[in-house]
Write a protein that holds these residues in place. Sequence first.
Motif, PDB file in Angstrom:
ATOM      1  N   GLY A  63       0.547  -0.816   0.231  1.00 42.69           N
ATOM      2  CA  GLY A  63       0.126  -0.266   0.002  1.00 42.69           C
ATOM      3  C   GLY A  63       0.769   1.201   0.364  1.00 42.69           C
ATOM      4  N   SER A  64       0.632   2.450  -0.409  1.00 40.52           N
ATOM      5  CA  SER A  64       1.022   3.962  -0.184  1.00 40.52           C
ATOM      6  C   SER A  64       0.140   5.034   0.092  1.00 40.52           C
ATOM      7  CB  SER A  64       1.592   4.049  -1.226  1.00 40.52           C
ATOM      8  OG  SER A  64       1.086   4.518  -2.152  1.00 40.52           O
ATOM      9  N   LYS A  65      -0.198   6.366   0.383  1.00 42.79           N
ATOM     10  CA  LYS A  65      -0.792   7.073   0.986  1.00 42.79           C
ATOM     11  C   LYS A  65      -0.828   7.685  -0.840  1.00 42.79           C
ATOM     12  CE  LYS A  65       1.034   7.942   4.555  1.00 42.79           C
ATOM     13  NZ  LYS A  65       1.149   9.072   6.168  1.00 42.79           N
ATOM     14  N   ASP A  66      -1.384   8.467  -1.469  1.00 39.49           N
ATOM     15  CA  ASP A  66      -1.945   9.214  -3.067  1.00 39.49           C
ATOM     16  C   ASP A  66      -1.146  10.320  -2.993  1.00 39.49           C
ATOM     17  OD1 ASP A  66      -3.284  10.617  -0.944  1.00 39.49           O
ATOM     18  OD2 ASP A  66      -5.462  10.750  -1.906  1.00 39.49           O
ATOM     19  N   PHE A  67      -0.242  10.917  -2.513  1.00 35.47           N
ATOM     20  CA  PHE A  67       1.100  11.390  -2.995  1.00 35.47           C
ATOM     21  C   PHE A  67       1.972  11.377  -2.954  1.00 35.47           C
ATOM     22  CE2 PHE A  67       1.823  11.019   1.856  1.00 35.47           C
ATOM     23  CZ  PHE A  67       3.097  11.405   1.635  1.00 35.47           C
ATOM     24  N   ASP A  68       2.673  12.383  -3.532  1.00 39.46           N
ATOM     25  CA  ASP A  68       4.053  11.892  -5.515  1.00 39.46           C
ATOM     26  C   ASP A  68       4.679  10.913  -5.136  1.00 39.46           C
ATOM     27  OD1 ASP A  68       2.363  12.652  -7.401  1.00 39.46           O
ATOM     28  OD2 ASP A  68       3.194  14.980  -7.372  1.00 39.46           O
ATOM     29  N   GLU A  69       5.562  11.435  -3.358  1.00 38.66           N
ATOM     30  CA  GLU A  69       6.143  10.721  -2.768  1.00 38.66           C
ATOM     31  C   GLU A  69       5.847   9.498  -2.486  1.00 38.66           C
ATOM     32  OE1 GLU A  69       9.562  12.098   0.433  1.00 38.66           O
ATOM     33  OE2 GLU A  69       7.928  11.599   1.160  1.00 38.66           O
ATOM     34  N   GLN A  70       5.457   9.431  -1.928  1.00 41.19           N
ATOM     35  CA  GLN A  70       4.494   8.317  -1.692  1.00 41.19           C
ATOM     36  C   GLN A  70       3.861   7.093  -3.034  1.00 41.19           C
ATOM     37  OE1 GLN A  70       2.801   6.144   1.446  1.00 41.19           O
ATOM     38  NE2 GLN A  70       5.191   7.173   2.273  1.00 41.19           N
ATOM     39  N   LEU A  71       3.827   7.717  -3.453  1.00 39.20           N
ATOM     40  CA  LEU A  71       3.560   6.387  -4.748  1.00 39.20           C
ATOM     41  C   LEU A  71       5.093   6.269  -5.268  1.00 39.20           C
ATOM     42  CD1 LEU A  71       0.620   8.954  -6.866  1.00 39.20           C
ATOM     43  CD2 LEU A  71       0.634   6.843  -5.409  1.00 39.20           C
ATOM     44  N   VAL A  72       6.218   7.229  -5.167  1.00 48.46           N
ATOM     45  CA  VAL A  72       7.077   6.873  -5.996  1.00 48.46           C
ATOM     46  C   VAL A  72       7.353   6.053  -5.526  1.00 48.46           C
ATOM     47  CG1 VAL A  72       9.430   7.345  -6.399  1.00 48.46           C
ATOM     48  CG2 VAL A  72       7.875   9.413  -6.874  1.00 48.46           C
ATOM     49  N   ILE A  73       7.852   5.797  -3.956  1.00 49.83           N
ATOM     50  CA  ILE A  73       8.236   4.920  -2.567  1.00 49.83           C
ATOM     51  C   ILE A  73       7.742   4.004  -2.801  1.00 49.83           C
ATOM     52  CG2 ILE A  73       9.674   6.322  -1.356  1.00 49.83           C
ATOM     53  CD1 ILE A  73       8.401   6.278   0.986  1.00 49.83           C
ATOM     54  N   GLY A  74       6.433   3.681  -2.993  1.00 48.57           N
ATOM     55  CA  GLY A  74       5.627   2.854  -3.003  1.00 48.57           C
ATOM     56  C   GLY A  74       5.556   1.603  -4.090  1.00 48.57           C
ATOM     57  N   ALA A  75       5.866   2.295  -4.898  1.00 48.50           N
ATOM     58  CA  ALA A  75       6.081   1.861  -6.370  1.00 48.50           C
ATOM     59  C   ALA A  75       7.532   1.328  -6.410  1.00 48.50           C
ATOM     60  CB  ALA A  75       6.459   3.123  -7.431  1.00 48.50           C
ATOM     61  N   ILE A  76       8.929   1.280  -5.270  1.00 48.43           N
ATOM     62  CA  ILE A  76      10.140   1.144  -5.276  1.00 48.43           C
ATOM     63  C   ILE A  76       9.490  -0.097  -4.102  1.00 48.43           C
ATOM     64  CG2 ILE A  76      11.950   1.278  -3.575  1.00 48.43           C
ATOM     65  CD1 ILE A  76      11.366   4.267  -4.759  1.00 48.43           C
ATOM     66  N   ALA A  77       8.599  -0.350  -3.394  1.00 49.73           N
ATOM     67  CA  ALA A  77       9.129  -1.401  -2.925  1.00 49.73           C
ATOM     68  C   ALA A  77       7.668  -2.868  -3.894  1.00 49.73           C
ATOM     69  CB  ALA A  77       7.535  -1.094  -0.956  1.00 49.73           C
ATOM     70  N   VAL A  78       7.177  -2.136  -4.443  1.00 44.97           N
ATOM     71  CA  VAL A  78       6.292  -3.023  -5.413  1.00 44.97           C
ATOM     72  C   VAL A  78       7.402  -3.961  -6.050  1.00 44.97           C
ATOM     73  CG1 VAL A  78       5.033  -3.465  -7.755  1.00 44.97           C
ATOM     74  CG2 VAL A  78       3.927  -1.847  -5.200  1.00 44.97           C
TER      75      VAL A  78
END
Length: 344
Positions: A63-78
């Motif tokens: 999961g991640s929150k919905d702002f840009d930094e979280q979208l990027v680091i969330g994608a890194i985790a994926v």
Amino acid sequence: MRPVTGLRSPALRVLAAPVALVLAATLALTGCGLQTGSAYVANVQPASIKEIPALKGQPIVVGSKDFDEQLVIGAIAVIALKAAGAGVIDRTNIKGSDSQRRALLAGGVDLEWEYTGTGWLSYLQQAKPIQDSHQQWLAVKKADAKNGITWLPPAPLDNTYAFAVTPENQKKYNLHKISDIGRLIKENPQAATFCVESEFAARPDGIPGVEKTYGFKVPNPSQNIQTMATGLVYNRTDQGACTFGEVFTTDGRIGGLGLKLLDDDRQFFPIYNAAIVVRTEVFQKYPQIADLFAPISKALTSEESLKLTTKVTVQGQDPTLTALQWMVDKGFVRSSDAKDGGQT
């Protein structure tokens, strides 16, 4: 004490949900309430990240929150989990931090990036921040364990508050650190103007706390302090509507607009290091997750995050592609979707 609702955006919008509400949310979040985070599915192969046999094909919900930094680091985790062989389910881009936290507690999400200051002050309702990065992490790790959440060691990335000024005002008023605000108030009180979120103007960890720590009072606050939505602060500061803008240190708009940050020379603002949090039930089953994310966390500095969010926020790049290119450039993964593919 940081209020429970309507907190600093975006890193600190938090839950204040009573237990009943959490339970009610459980059904929605573990069922069909969460959507696929990104339509783009990266083509990923291992590089320095190796396949982990225990994770092969195992479903891990990110999961991640919905702002840009979280979208990027969330994608890194994926991407990291995918390279390790896990059957990743992408549930990033969750609307609202309260929903994101509830999803983690309810089991709708297994793993995500969270901020130590957010966990300590907001989720765990502690009154005072701990002004030591490691001690802050230890405290939130210990306290959140009772909620079934395991905090892995944090990244250097610190998404905290700061005051930003334009280069013109920095030169005009000789502004380099927050202490300089007090000097400016004495020399030219009419120039000591602020653009801030409404809550920042009143919260103890906002203007009142800054005044107390640095020993000054903003003159004529009804005129010198302008309150507005988060996104407007950056543009209004850049346009000269105020001398000082309240910003978040890893927001790409700082670099995009050429704003300069003042040094928090008395270390007032809390620490918000990003760390992987994982449901303890999942971590006990797959403890290899700690080794998987250790080198990634080490590489995620505030400067790196600022570069990444600038590409997304300012240049309009896709968060997942931005994350993928970073993972390839760092040698963590290979991908034919990235520039040069990391084949060397």
